[in-house]
Design an enzyme around this catalytic site. Structure first.
Site, short mmCIF file in Angstrom:
data_model
loop_
_atom_site.label_atom_id
_atom_site.label_comp_id
_atom_site.label_asym_id
_atom_site.label_seq_id
_atom_site.Cartn_x
_atom_site.Cartn_y
_atom_site.Cartn_z
N GLU A 78 69.84 -19.76 37.81
CA GLU A 78 68.86 -20.64 38.45
C GLU A 78 68.94 -22.05 37.89
O GLU A 78 68.87 -23.04 38.64
CB GLU A 78 67.45 -20.08 38.27
CG GLU A 78 66.39 -20.92 38.97
CD GLU A 78 64.98 -20.40 38.77
OE1 GLU A 78 64.04 -20.97 39.36
OE2 GLU A 78 64.79 -19.43 38.00
N SER B 240 59.16 -19.63 45.90
CA SER B 240 59.75 -20.32 47.05
C SER B 240 60.29 -19.31 48.06
O SER B 240 60.83 -18.26 47.67
CB SER B 240 60.90 -21.23 46.59
OG SER B 240 60.45 -22.17 45.64
N TYR C 9 58.92 -14.07 39.55
CA TYR C 9 58.86 -14.14 38.10
C TYR C 9 57.46 -14.52 37.61
O TYR C 9 56.73 -13.71 37.06
CB TYR C 9 59.87 -15.16 37.56
CG TYR C 9 61.31 -14.91 37.86
CD1 TYR C 9 61.78 -13.65 38.24
CD2 TYR C 9 62.25 -15.94 37.75
CE1 TYR C 9 63.12 -13.42 38.50
CE2 TYR C 9 63.60 -15.72 38.00
CZ TYR C 9 64.02 -14.47 38.38
OH TYR C 9 65.35 -14.27 38.63
N SER C 10 57.10 -15.78 37.82
CA SER C 10 55.87 -16.34 37.24
C SER C 10 54.61 -15.68 37.78
O SER C 10 54.56 -15.23 38.93
CB SER C 10 55.80 -17.85 37.50
OG SER C 10 56.87 -18.52 36.87
#
Length: 387
Positions: free
Chosen positions: A225, A142, A109-110
């Site tokens: 999440e 992660s 995502y980020s």
């Protein structure tokens, strides 16, 4: 089924089937086929049609027996997102291997320039026949080193407003053009990674939802999440870190000889009050059938869990005093408190920062006006950029 019937059913099944010496792959197959891996899902999608509360009863009984394999209906973001929004073909092809532990996943995502404003992402995916070609960079990922798939958001249309040009993919990680670099953290771990993607491919059959409709898919994945992070915050993520509940704080204070300190008792009570309110709020989120309300309540729950972890670290520091400045095996108590203090920031950032969650709660719960959006209808390629 009643809760007691569920409890009796799962206990009987575990007694008849669980063997600690069994091959883990064989055990995963048994759990999957019996419907215990995702017990709150529909029977046609490998579940048992139980409630979320009953799914947690199943998880408790599995944990009591020391048996792995359940809880994927809460903890497996890859499978949960596909269960809600994937096509039947995607579900049949991608979910079973993930639930059985044959494939692993990560979150892409980020980006360095798109964290809090995730809709500002610049990783691009361009259609090429039956595939999409992806180029860009992700960060704070992660488990990227071991993942088989990444839940990827990428820009597929630069000529529409930023929220409208994003697509969501189940991206194959093990291919040329994917480079993973670990990030060394302040607590001594390297849980997060940078991921560099250069001309890597993802088949169109792994597109979740419609092209340009990825933002709505992402909101579902983020809600899962946030729920997962709340669950993780209730348990120890490391043997180095003490539990974040009132009983453990009381025992720590008793061992340190300061349980009679009125200030420490008051601080322990405050942590327990936060935890109680958060439990009630979580129950409300589970009870509602309104997906938007549930997502908003989970955002509130994530803020609460972040606060609980920070407050717990603060109380533990007050309990152990100067020892909280020590770390390493020679000072196990100080090391545990130090680790919790540093690691508490994980929940303040991951899954959307506390500030973003407060915006969600302010706008959707309190009815406060949204922040000004002068570029709301501006095509993404026309947005001002510092790069």
């Amino acid at each position: 089924m009643t809760d007691d019937q569920v409890r009796e059913d799962v206990r009987a099944w575990l007694a008849a089937n669980w063997d600690p010496a069994m091959d883990r792959a064989r055990w995963a197959d048994l759990v999957f086929e019996a419907g215990w891996a995702v017990p709150s899902w529909e029977p046609q999608w490998w579940g048992r049609g139980l409630s979320d509360r009953q799914s947690r009863i199943v998880a408790t009984e599995f944990a009591a027996a020391g048996a792995p394999g359940t809880g994927h209906d809460r903890a497996n973001l890859f499978a949960c997102t596909l269960h809600d929004l994937g096509t039947d073909e995607q579900k049949h092809r991608l979910i079973p291997p993930s639930i059985r532990g044959e494939t692993k996943w990560c979150l892409l995502y980020s980006e360095p320039g798109a964290g809090s404003d995730l809709a500002g992402l610049r990783t691009r995916a361009e259609r090429d026949g039956d595939d999409w070609v992806v180029n860009g960079q992700k960060v704070w990922t992660s488990f990227a080193k071991t993942a088989d798939y990444g839940l990827l958001v990428a820009r597929t249309d630069w000529d529409v407003p930023k929220h409208n040009g994003i697509s969501f993919f189940m991206f194959p990680m093990r291919q040329p053009g994917v480079e993973v670099r670990p990030i060394h953290q302040i607590n001594g771990e390297s849980e997060f990674n940078e991921v560099f993607i250069s001309d890597a491919r993802v088949p169109d059959t792994n597109l979740v939802g419609q092209p340009g409709g990825g933002w709505s898919v992402l909101q579902v994945a983020l809600a899962y999440e946030r729920r997962l992070m709340g669950d993780l915050a209730r348990t120890s993520r490391s043997a180095r870190k003490p539990q974040a509940d009132a009983d453990s704080l009381i025992e720590m204070a008793r061992s340190a000889g300061n349980l009679d300190d009125s200030l420490i008792r008051q601080e322990i009570g405050r942590v327990e009050a936060y935890a109680a309110v958060n439990r009630w709020n979580t129950q409300r989120a589970k009870a509602t059938t309104d997906r938007a309300e549930a997502a908003t309540l989970l955002a509130l729950g994530k803020i609460a869990m972040s606060r609980i972890l920070h407050e717990t670290a603060k109380v533990q520091t007050e309990i152990v005093g100067p020892e909280a400045m020590l770390c390493g095996p020679d000072s196990p108590v100080g090391d545990a408190v130090t680790f919790r203090t540093l690691n508490a920031y994980f929940t303040s950032i991951g899954g959307g920062t506390d500030q973003i969650q407060r915006n969600i709660v302010g706008e959707r719960v309190l009815g406060l006006p949204k922040e000004p959006e002068p570029y709301r209808d501006t095509p993404f390629r026309e947005l001002p950029s510092s790069s």
